[in-house]
Design an enzyme around this catalytic site. Sequence first.
Site, PDB file in Angstrom:
ATOM      1  N   ARG A  58     -57.133 122.374  27.653  1.00 45.40           N
ATOM      2  CA  ARG A  58     -56.144 121.439  27.086  1.00 45.40           C
ATOM      3  C   ARG A  58     -55.382 122.080  25.933  1.00 45.40           C
ATOM      4  O   ARG A  58     -54.280 121.679  25.591  1.00 45.40           O
ATOM      5  CB  ARG A  58     -56.869 120.160  26.618  1.00 45.40           C
ATOM      6  CG  ARG A  58     -56.017 119.211  25.803  1.00 45.40           C
ATOM      7  CD  ARG A  58     -56.580 117.797  25.787  1.00 45.40           C
ATOM      8  NE  ARG A  58     -57.970 117.723  25.378  1.00 45.40           N
ATOM      9  CZ  ARG A  58     -58.395 117.761  24.104  1.00 45.40           C
ATOM     10  NH1 ARG A  58     -57.539 117.887  23.112  1.00 45.40           N
ATOM     11  NH2 ARG A  58     -59.674 117.670  23.824  1.00 45.40           N
ATOM     12  N   TYR A 111     -31.492 108.627  28.539  1.00 45.20           N
ATOM     13  CA  TYR A 111     -32.562 108.428  29.518  1.00 45.20           C
ATOM     14  C   TYR A 111     -33.424 107.251  29.058  1.00 45.20           C
ATOM     15  O   TYR A 111     -33.956 107.253  27.942  1.00 45.20           O
ATOM     16  CB  TYR A 111     -33.391 109.705  29.657  1.00 45.20           C
ATOM     17  CG  TYR A 111     -34.543 109.511  30.606  1.00 45.20           C
ATOM     18  CD1 TYR A 111     -34.322 109.067  31.910  1.00 45.20           C
ATOM     19  CD2 TYR A 111     -35.846 109.735  30.202  1.00 45.20           C
ATOM     20  CE1 TYR A 111     -35.372 108.856  32.775  1.00 45.20           C
ATOM     21  CE2 TYR A 111     -36.905 109.535  31.071  1.00 45.20           C
ATOM     22  CZ  TYR A 111     -36.658 109.090  32.354  1.00 45.20           C
ATOM     23  OH  TYR A 111     -37.705 108.870  33.217  1.00 45.20           O
ATOM     24  N   ASP A 183     -32.447 116.886  23.651  1.00 47.63           N
ATOM     25  CA  ASP A 183     -32.912 116.922  25.030  1.00 47.63           C
ATOM     26  C   ASP A 183     -31.885 117.721  25.826  1.00 47.63           C
ATOM     27  O   ASP A 183     -30.752 117.292  26.013  1.00 47.63           O
ATOM     28  CB  ASP A 183     -33.046 115.480  25.558  1.00 47.63           C
ATOM     29  CG  ASP A 183     -33.713 115.426  26.925  1.00 47.63           C
ATOM     30  OD1 ASP A 183     -33.526 116.382  27.701  1.00 47.63           O
ATOM     31  OD2 ASP A 183     -34.393 114.430  27.218  1.00 47.63           O
ATOM     32  N   LYS A 208     -37.077 119.016  36.181  1.00 45.03           N
ATOM     33  CA  LYS A 208     -35.701 119.057  36.684  1.00 45.03           C
ATOM     34  C   LYS A 208     -35.275 120.510  36.957  1.00 45.03           C
ATOM     35  O   LYS A 208     -35.861 121.168  37.790  1.00 45.03           O
ATOM     36  CB  LYS A 208     -34.789 118.341  35.686  1.00 45.03           C
ATOM     37  CG  LYS A 208     -35.309 116.954  35.248  1.00 45.03           C
ATOM     38  CD  LYS A 208     -35.423 116.022  36.425  1.00 45.03           C
ATOM     39  CE  LYS A 208     -35.690 114.575  36.122  1.00 45.03           C
ATOM     40  NZ  LYS A 208     -36.762 114.199  35.251  1.00 45.03           N
TER      41      LYS A 208
HETATM   42  N1  PLP Z   1     -35.260 113.533  29.515  1.00 41.83           N
HETATM   43  C1  PLP Z   1     -34.321 113.314  30.445  1.00 41.83           C
HETATM   44  C2  PLP Z   1     -32.889 113.521  30.105  1.00 41.83           C
HETATM   45  C3  PLP Z   1     -34.680 112.886  31.724  1.00 41.83           C
HETATM   46  O1  PLP Z   1     -33.722 112.671  32.639  1.00 41.83           O
HETATM   47  C4  PLP Z   1     -36.050 112.686  32.024  1.00 41.83           C
HETATM   48  C5  PLP Z   1     -36.469 112.224  33.354  1.00 41.83           C
HETATM   49  O2  PLP Z   1     -35.675 111.843  34.178  1.00 41.83           O
HETATM   50  C6  PLP Z   1     -37.003 112.900  31.023  1.00 41.83           C
HETATM   51  C7  PLP Z   1     -36.577 113.340  29.775  1.00 41.83           C
HETATM   52  C8  PLP Z   1     -38.465 112.680  31.277  1.00 41.83           C
HETATM   53  O3  PLP Z   1     -38.986 113.697  32.052  1.00 41.83           O
HETATM   54  P1  PLP Z   1     -40.241 113.543  33.065  1.00 41.83           P
HETATM   55  O4  PLP Z   1     -39.794 112.645  34.161  1.00 41.83           O
HETATM   56  O5  PLP Z   1     -40.516 114.943  33.468  1.00 41.83           O
HETATM   57  O6  PLP Z   1     -41.351 112.932  32.266  1.00 41.83           O
END
Ligand code: PLP
Length: 392
Positions: A58, A111, A183, A208
């Site tokens: 971990r 998001y 992000d 992604k």
């Molecule tokens: N940030 C953005 C811009 C996202 O589009 C997403 C998921 O769609 C996340 C964070 C969260 O990522 P995860 O689905 O890998 O937890």
Amino acid sequence: MKERKSIFTEVVHADHDISQNHGALSVPVYNASVFAFDDVDEGADIHNYKTPGYFYGRLGNPTTAALEKTVTKLENGDSSLAFASGMAAVSAAIISLTASGDHIIALDSMYSTVSNLLKHLAESFGLKVTFVDATDPANYKSAVSKNTRVIWIETPSNPLLNITDISAITNIAKSDGIITIADNTLASPFNQNPLDLGVDLVVHSATKYLGGHSDLSAGVLVGNEELIRKIYNKGVKLTGGAISPQVAWLVLRGIKTLALRMQQHNDNAYALAYMLQSHAKVEAVYYPGLEGHKNHEVAKTQMRGFGGMVSFDVGGEMEAKRFINGLEVCANATSLGGVETIVQHSASMTHATLSNAEREKAGISDGLIRMSVGIEGKDDLIHDLENSLSKL
Ligand code: PLP
């Protein structure tokens, strides 16, 4: 100044020192969660971070470390942490860097799970949150208060591809000692490096573009040593969202082709956005690479390419559903950043958890389609879209 090679080279070579692994070109997967020591003193030193090494899955693994090293390079940071999902990375950052009573400024269109997390922390744990229209830096500035601890940036934003002026925000934040977190999931490090524009911490949903093949969940944080150590000591140790070494390896393999994939994502997305903007059945197109995009000029200053995401409005819920159901090449699915083109109806999928008023404020209309443009042949995609639009 760190030496930087072309990103086409870095994605292939950044991950490891091959002399460490018998010359293996691919980083081995260390299927290990427990590491033994030569003697008690060595165990104590590694356990207490006096000597580098591994002791418990971990809290560190050599395959995961190779992924962290790679993303550190691609984002031009000092240090990284890999997680089991983007949300594990997001939540580790927020809970490590804020306390009850601290204030966060975030976007009113972003998001939705991140905005829902912030709302939950506000309701249950005393965090103060202000959501602003992030397309104008003046809104961030006027929201700053004496207890503002973090400014959250997501550019391009999900799903409307709004652009925030990163340098303008980091200038506001630096003068008040506020931590900025960006992000960078939608841009990917191929198109944008927020740390170079003064941001303190970058977050990725590696699910992604970094992974790139719709076959894993992962997340990464990149920043300076001090912030990363703080997050390791709190978010990582206390909440345990560690990535598995097998998944870390899959992300590393995905990254090898990141540059090639992003080039094709960028080209295809521009072609589709360009076609859609003059299509009679399309009411609005959101793509930062189009001259008509509200913040195209800002996007040009901070992005090297405009990414693979395009959103557009076909007028209403009925039209959106008919359009999606009529597609043959594109898949109807959530998520983004994979090699295949995916479309989703945001109002009833990713952003269904928002109230109608919140959705309206975020600009997510009933006719909005979010499209993650893949790497297929451009003409096949254009034909698929035109064919389904012609039936509306
Ligand atoms: N940030 C953005 C811009 C996202 O589009 C997403 C998921 O769609 C996340 C964070 C969260 O990522 P995860 O689905 O890998 O937890």
